[in-house]
Structures are given as structure tokens and as C-alpha cells.
Design an enzyme around this catalytic site. Structure first.
Site, short mmCIF file in Angstrom:
data_model
loop_
_atom_site.label_atom_id
_atom_site.label_comp_id
_atom_site.label_asym_id
_atom_site.label_seq_id
_atom_site.Cartn_x
_atom_site.Cartn_y
_atom_site.Cartn_z
CG HIS A 41 -1.86 0.88 0.94
ND1 HIS A 41 -1.40 2.64 1.73
CD2 HIS A 41 -2.70 1.45 0.90
CE1 HIS A 41 -2.18 3.21 1.77
NE2 HIS A 41 -3.36 3.06 1.34
NE ARG A 73 32.92 0.85 -14.46
CZ ARG A 73 32.33 1.91 -15.00
NH1 ARG A 73 30.99 1.73 -14.94
NH2 ARG A 73 32.74 2.72 -15.26
CB SER A 114 39.86 7.41 -22.38
OG SER A 114 38.58 7.33 -21.59
CB CYS A 146 33.63 2.30 -22.33
SG CYS A 146 34.17 1.74 -21.97
CD GLU A 182 42.35 -2.43 -19.79
OE1 GLU A 182 41.58 -0.89 -18.33
OE2 GLU A 182 41.71 -3.35 -19.72
#
Length: 794
Positions: free
Chosen positions: A422, A512, A704, A753, A682
Site C-alpha cells: 500500500h 562492469r 581511456s 567507454c 587500455e
């Protein structure tokens, strides 16, 4: 009076067009019975008294004038709402049925008993107002329901009480607020064979995500015993989320979330002398640890939800029950969903905390807003006049009597309840944020305490100490241009996956896995593999308690991880969702439960035993197998073939070959069932040897942050060197250009990303000029960056 008045009609003769005749609830039950039983949706048999029956009852007892007098006194301020409602209900409860009406109800009850082969069949008796369950007005819970009624005398008394409940205080107040004339509304009574859920379970189901409006999910809640505990919010129920588009073929089992509620009590039948009533009792330890439904039952109810929604042409709110005697499932109510389905498109309001504070407690978030205020702790309805405007109401649970004060508070916190209780339903309708099912808010919070209630951080609601600063942003979703560059999102948490479904993104560029492990699983995978051999007895006991219900401790990891990934995959289906394999550093892995026994101590974990190197190592290979099995389950059993796997921190070509070989051995072979596998770019080696990595992988995703760190030789976490850490440095940009050129020459795609495109408009511009295929952004940056990219593309 017409002696041939139609006082009773069977549900299988009703349709949705009979609202004026039998109210919204009974008309809907009739529609379900006539239109959907042939498709397998089970509805208990029964009948309804008509609006004519109610009006005849009022006329026979000459009550209309007296009711009008009482209402006039209220409208003129001469009498309180409480006194008005009490006086009218007394008038109706002391009135008599005409012989004709009494005989009509008795005869129908006898026929229903005969249909079930009983002398006196047990029935549920529910109220259905003729203005009830409309798409833009929910009268749910305002009139009464009486369960396990048996015998003609009990049935007539229950009908009389249902008539009286047309004038509960909350019903009178709601009609006044919505502008309904009480004289134009009648009450129908629905009488159905009682489903013996007291011996099994019951609950509530929505064909839409109740918090975000995500249209492709079924939200299902349930608890042991009668369903009233779930509706009232007196228990915290189990909760299941199912992805609708993959349901109907029967090939997949897309249950993307299973949350076990405490289910501390249940409502069952109780005998008092010759009369059967209901009682609330505690549940057993076994019941609390078990889910109320198995997966087949969850999927069956979800399929019914899809059929019902399709038939009615819009999102639906349904109640279900399982009969403990027959084992059969039933739908016992269906009404239009009245909150998310009424939201206007084009404008998305988002909230964000601008500072942090001590976390006091958590629960289920209702809505997506943030509220600040002083706690007003009220435990009993008799004390609701103490609730102050603008406060944060803290109580055990709410019922319809609380609605008048719920309208004036800034937020609501309850001990018990789930997403369909409720407090949750009313909070959504009123646009007030709430955190329900906290367990112990009334014990841990005190009146006058200043708090911040946040429902803006996913499906877990947070309550923080103090008045924290926050902002609200209106995002205009109209006239957003299309772009050649694919705009995607970064999503860390399954809890927040549905929040951005309306944003103009096409896929998830980074999900991730380690976030899911850290927040949903919390246990080191190798501690589950070697559970019986753990020397750390504290960890052993913690794992034992957390994995109750799982005979195979590894299944706990696979089950939870697959659901977390599945929920993220569902949010953007059928667009690609790139899931990065676990990329914890050793110190982060060690902090998981049982983790210290399996992790080496490293002086520089950032450049240590992480990423691809772990997956083929004997130290972690068995743990990696659990990750693979979760991904395989998401793709093959749940049906999310939009999952793309991404391998992080892959230093060497031979590492790539080893990881791909293990993935194939685990049933995740590149190219099979359209499986794509990306590598995260990376490390400088990924750039220098991009043409050779392109022979092994289907695409690149540029990280990056790490790439900048390793190209410039700057610790990205160093405050002293913060000025030197620059993702827009020419060396970094040169590396990005090179990997894009080499990848495209090999026919491979490249996305990014990292955070930089969200933070720096000029960096997004550079990426477009360099020919990037996709840019994955934080959700709050999607609209502005997409507009900027469209301008750059010309």
C-alpha cells in the site's frame, strides 16, 4: 420496484463494458473469465451483485435522504469526515435486505456451491465500486474485502458490510478529491470461490516496472498465506522480475531478478467457535528461507501478465494466488496500472545528490526522487494527526486510513512491505519518494532527526543522516537528432539498469562485472569453489548464512551474477550490451568475503595480477569458470544474445589466445550463436599490435583512463600528479587515432567507454573526427553529448 430487477450476474457473463453495472473490479474479472480462460489464464468462478441491487437496497431502506444529509453536513463543515463516515456506515449496516435481493444472492451462492460439489463453498467477498479501477483513478483498497466466508448468513452479512464500505473515510475523501459525486456511484459485490492460498502463497503482479515505467518487465511479488499481507505491506515479500519479450516462445527462461523477502508472517484461516476468520501467524525458518514460487510458476504468471496486458491494451496491476490443495495458480484481480501508464512522455526528471553523508539504512526505493526533512515517527493510525507537513513519515506500514496524511509529507519510510504494498502504491500515485521494507526504521530513527531520503540511486533506496544538497534536472527527450556514431551508456549497477530506458541510447558500452560481484554477490568466487576447505571460520559461517538455499555454493555465484547481467542486458535489448569480465585488482578481490586466502599481496596492484592474466592462471581459473557459466546462462537460458564479452587488460597476444581457448571450453566460443568478443584497449601494446589483436577479437573498447595512465606514465589516482593526467594529451589522442585506423582496416569496430567524452565536449568532437564507431557515456551525459555529436557530424 421492478420485481424482475437484475440483482445477480455470473462473472462469465460479464465483460469490461459492464463497469456501470458491476464496477471496475468485477467487470475486469468478468473480462478475464470470458476472454482469457480459453488461453489458459485461470480465474476462480463466481458471481457479482449489480449496481441495481445496491440502489434497490438503499431505496428499500429509504437511506438516500439520510446519506445526503450526512454528506451535506460534511461539505458545509458542520461535521468531521470521521463522524460522517461512521454515521453512514451505521445506517447501512443496520439495514435489511429485501426478500427478493436476499433470495437472489442465496440462490447464486447455492449454485456456486453445487459447481464445486460443496454444501457451503468457501468464498472471497470483494467490493467493486462503479467508478473503480479506471486508468486515471485508483480506488484500490478503499472498500472492504472479506475472506473465507461460508454459508448464506455469513455471505449476506459480508455483502452488507461491503455496501457500507462505499463510505469508508478514505473512500469519501478520495471521491471528494477526484470530483466524483457519491450519489452517482454504486457498489457491486463480487463473490468468488476462495483460493486456498492460506495453504500456499499469494501476491501482486505488474506488467510494467513500477518505478521506472520500463515497459518490457513483469514485476512479481509474493508471500506465504493470503495475499492481504503483500497488499497491506505487513510483510516484505519475495520479488521477481521477468523480461517480457523473451517469454512467449517458451524457449527461454528470462527471470532477471530474484530477491528473497523476509516473509516473517503470514495470514491464514482461524476458527472461532463455529465461525471461520483469518489470523496472522509467524512463518517457519524454512518458509523464510525458501522462495514462494519456483521458476516454472514465476514464468507461468509472467506469461499470464503478458496475455492480460495485451488483451486490455495497457499496463496492468494484478493479484494472484496459489491454491495449496490443488497446486494451481489463479488470477484473482486485474486492473489498469494508474501511475507509470499516465506519465507524459518527452520530459525525464532526474535527481542527483551533490554531497554524501552517513548512511543510516536502506530498503526498496519507490520513485526516483530525493526528499529532505525531519523524521516524524508514528506507529499507530490513531496518532496520524501528529504527522507534520513536509516531514519524513516513518512507520511500520500504512493502510488506506493513512492516505490523508501521506499527501502532506515529503517522503515515507516503512519497516515492512515490497514494491506492491500500500505504501508503495500510494507513494507513486502521489509522487512522493518512499523507502519501504527497511526492516527496522522505526527502531533506528527518532522524531525530529534530520535526514535525506534518496530514491535516485537505483532500486535500493537510501536514508542518510542530515540534510544533503541535491539537484533535480529536467531532461527534454523531444527532437533529439539521430547520429551516425552509436551512442551507448555505461551501466555499473543492475539496480540502476532500467532508469535510463527512455534515453536515446542504443546499447550498453560498458557493464562492469566486478560491480555486480561486489554488490550482489560479495563473496570471492574461489571461496565458494573451496568452501568446504576454508580455514577462515568467520568467512565460512558468513558464506553459509548468505548462501542458504544453495546446496552447491558455486551456484549462488552463477545465479546471482547471471541475474545481474541479465537485468542490464534486458534494459537495452536487442541492442548490444558489452559486459567486461571481472577486472578487480588483487587488493579489491581480497576484500571480498573469504578473499584474503586466495590473493597475493602486491605493491602495485594496478599493474599486477589483474584482467586476462587471471583467467588462465591456476590461482583463479576455477573462479573464472563461474563467470563463464553465468554468461552462458544469460545468453542461452535467459535468451540475451545481445551480450558481447569484453576481455580487460590483455597484455599479450598469447594471453588473448589462452583466454579465448578457455572461453570456448566453457561454451563461449567466438562466432558461435553470434557471440562477439571484444578486447579492452587500455595498454600501449593493444594499440601497437592492434592489427594482430583484430585477428583475434571482434572489436575494441577504449578504456581511456588506463590508456592515459600507461601512455603518460601517470598514476591516475595521484593527487600530486593530477595536472599531468590528461586524456586529451596529444600522445593519447594519437594512440586512439592509430587503433581506430588499424581496427577499421581489419573490419573491426572501435568504441570508447571512458569518462572523457562525458566531461569534455572537445574530446567528443575529436572522437567523431577520428571516426569512432560508438561512444559510451554516463546516463546523465547521453542527451547533451548526442546533440553535440549530431552537430559535429553535420
Amino acid at each position: 420496484m421492478d420485481s424482475n430487477a437484475d440483482y445477480v450476474i455470473w462473472l462469465d457473463r460479464l465483460t469490461h463494458r459492464d463497469v456501470e453495472r458491476v464496477g471496475g473490479k468485477n467487470a475486469s474479472l468478468g473480462e478475464l473469465t470470458t476472454a482469457l480462460q480459453q488461453e489458459g489464464v485461470r480465474v476462480p468462478e463466481g458471481f457479482a451483485t449489480t449496481a441495481s441491487a445496491y440502489r434497490a437496497f438503499i431505496e428499500t431502506n429509504q437511506l438516500a435522504a439520510e446519506i445526503q444529509a450526512q454528506m451535506s453536513a460534511l461539505e458545509q463543515g458542520k461535521q468531521s469526515l470521521e463522524a460522517t463516515g461512521k454515521a453512514i456506515r451505521r445506517l447501512i449496516k443496520t439495514a435489511d435486505f429485501s426478500e427478493e435481493l436476499s433470495n437472489a444472492i442465496r440462490q447464486a451462492y447455492r449454485e456456486l456451491s453445487q459447481r464445486y460439489g460443496r454444501d457451503e463453498v468457501d468464498v472471497a467477498v470483494r467490493s467493486s465500486a462503479t467508478a473503480e479501477d479506471l486508468p486515471d483513478a485508483s480506488f484500490a483498497g478503499q472498500q472492504e474485502t472479506f475472506l473465507n466466508i461460508s454459508g448464506e448468513a455469513e455471505l449476506l452479512e459480508a455483502c452488507r458490510k461491503c455496501f457500507a464500505s462505499l463510505f469508508t473515510n478514505r473512500a469519501i475523501s478520495y471521491r471528494q478529491e477526484k470530483g466524483f459525486d457519491h450519489r452517482a456511484i454504486a457498489l457491486s459485490v463480487g463473490v468468488q470461490k476462495m483460493v486456498r492460498s492460506d495453504r500456499a502463497c499469494a501476491g501482486v503482479m505488474f506488467s510494467i516496472d513500477t518505478e521506472t515505467g520500463f515497459p518490457d518487465a513483469v514485476l512479481l511479488t509474493g508471500a506465504w498465506g493470503l495475499g492481504e499481507t503483500v497488499v497491506q505491506g505487513s510483510v516484505t515479500p519475495d520479488q521477481f522480475t521477468i523480461f517480457k519479450p523473451l517469454l512467449q516462445s517458451g524457449q527461454f527462461r528470462p527471470i532477471i531478478e530474484k530477491k528473497k523477502g523476509s516473509k516473517a508472517k503470514k495470514m491464514v484461516y482461524s476458527s472461532e467457535g463455529t465461525k471461520t476468520t483469518v489470523a496472522t501467524i509467524g512463518t517457519s525458518g524454512k518458509e523464510r528461507q525458501a522462495f514462494v514460487l519456483d521458476d516454472d510458476e514465476i514464468l507461468q504468471l509472467a506469461r499470464w501478465a503478458v496475455l492480460i496486458e495485451r488483451h486490455y491494451g495497457g499496463p496492468m496491476d494484478m493479484e494472484w494466488a496459489k491454491d495449496g490443495d490443488s497446486g494451481e495458480l489463479f488470477i484473482v484481480q486485474a486492473r489498469p496500472e494508474t501511475v507509470q501508464s499516465q506519465q507524459s512522455g518527452g520530459l525525464l526528471k532526474t535527481y542527483k545528490l551533490k554531497e554524501s553523508g552517513p548512511l543510516l539504512l536502506t530498503g526498496l526505493s519507490i520513485g526516483s526522487a530525493i526528499a529532505v526533512g525531519k523524521v516524524c515517527r508514528v506507529l499507530h493510525p490513531k496518532d496520524i494527526d501528529k504527522v507534520e507537513a513536509g516531514s519524513i513519515l516513518v512507520t511500520e506500514m500504512t493502510d488506506p486510513d493513512w492516505v490523508p496524511v501521506m499527501k502532506k509529507v515529503a517522503g515515507i519510510v516503512t519497516d515492512y512491505g515490497g514494491r506492491t504494498c500500500h505504501a508503495a502504491i500510494v507513494s507513486r500515485e502521489l509522487g512522493i519518494p518512499a523507502v519501504v521494507g527497511t526492516g527496522d526504521a522505526t527502531r533506528r530513527l527518532s522524531s525530529g532527526q534530520e535526514v535525506t531520503l534518496s530514491c535516485a540511486e537505483g532500486d535500493q533506496g537510501q536514508l542518510y543522516a542530515g540534510r544533503l544538497d541535491f539537484e533535480s534536472i529536467d531532461v527534454d527527450l523531444n527532437d533529439i537528432p539521430e547520429t551516425r556514431t552509436q551512442i551507448m551508456m555505461n551501466i555499473a549497477s543492475p539496480a540502476a539498469a532500467f532508469n535510463g530506458w527512455q534515453l536515446p541510447a542504443k546499447g550498453i558500452g560498458l557493464a562492469r562485472m566486478e560491480f555486480i560481484i561486489n554488490n550482489l554477490i560479495k563473496i570471492h568466487p574461489m571461496a565458494l569453489v573451496h568452501y568446504d576447505e576454508l580455514e577462515d571460520r568467520d568467512a565460512w559461517q558468513t558464506i553459509r548464512d548468505m548462501t542458504q538455499g544453495y546446496d552447491d555454493k558455486c551456484e549462488y555465484f552463477i545465479d546471482r551474477l547471471s541475474q545481474g547481467i541479465g537485468k542490464i542486458a534486458a534494459s537495452q535489448f536487442p541492442h548490444p550490451v558489452i559486459v567486461r569480465l571481472s577486472d578487480f585488482k588483487t587488493n579489491e578481490y581480497a576484500d571480498l568475503i573469504g578473499g584474503h586466502a586466495f590473493e597475493p599481496k602486491e605493491s602495485n596492484p594496478m599493474l599486477g595480477f589483474r584482467g586476462a592474466a587471471r583467467y588462465y592462471s591456476d590461482r583463479y581459473r576455477a573462479g573464472f569458470a563461474l563467470e563463464c557459466q553465468a554468461l552462458k546462462r544469460v545468453r542461452e537460458e535467459m535468451g540475451f544474445d545481445n551480450i558481447v564479452i569484453m576481455v580487460p587488460f590483455c597484455r599479450r597476444l598469447d594471453e588473448a589466445d589462452k583466454v579465448l581457448k578457455i572461453l570456448a571450453e566453457q561454451g563461449l566460443e567466438r562466432g558461435k550463436n553470434n557471440l562477439q568478443i571484444y578486447v579492452m584497449c587500455e595498454i600501449p601494446a593493444n594499440v601497437l599490435l592492434a592489427d594482430q589483436f583484430a585477428e583475434r577479437f571482434d572489436g575494441f573498447s577504449i578504456g581511456s583512463n588506463d590508456l592515459t595512465q600507461l601512455i603518460l606514465g601517470v598514476d591516475r589516482d595521484s593527487a600530486e600528479l593530477a595536472d599531468l593526467f590528461d586524456e586529451q594529451d596529444e600522445a593519447v589522442k594519437t594512440a586512439i587515432r592509430q587503433v581506430i585506423e588499424k581496427a577499421h582496416a581489419a573490419g573491426r569496430k572501435v568504441g570508447i567507454c571512458g569518462q572523457a567524452p562525458s566531461d569534455y565536449p572537445e574530446f567528443a568532437q575529436f572522437l567523431v573526427e577520428a571516426g569512432i564507431d560508438s561512444i559510451s557515456l554516463n546516463p546523465d551525459s547521453v542527451v547533451q553529448v548526442k546533440r553535440r555529436v549530431a552537430e559535429q557530424e553535420g
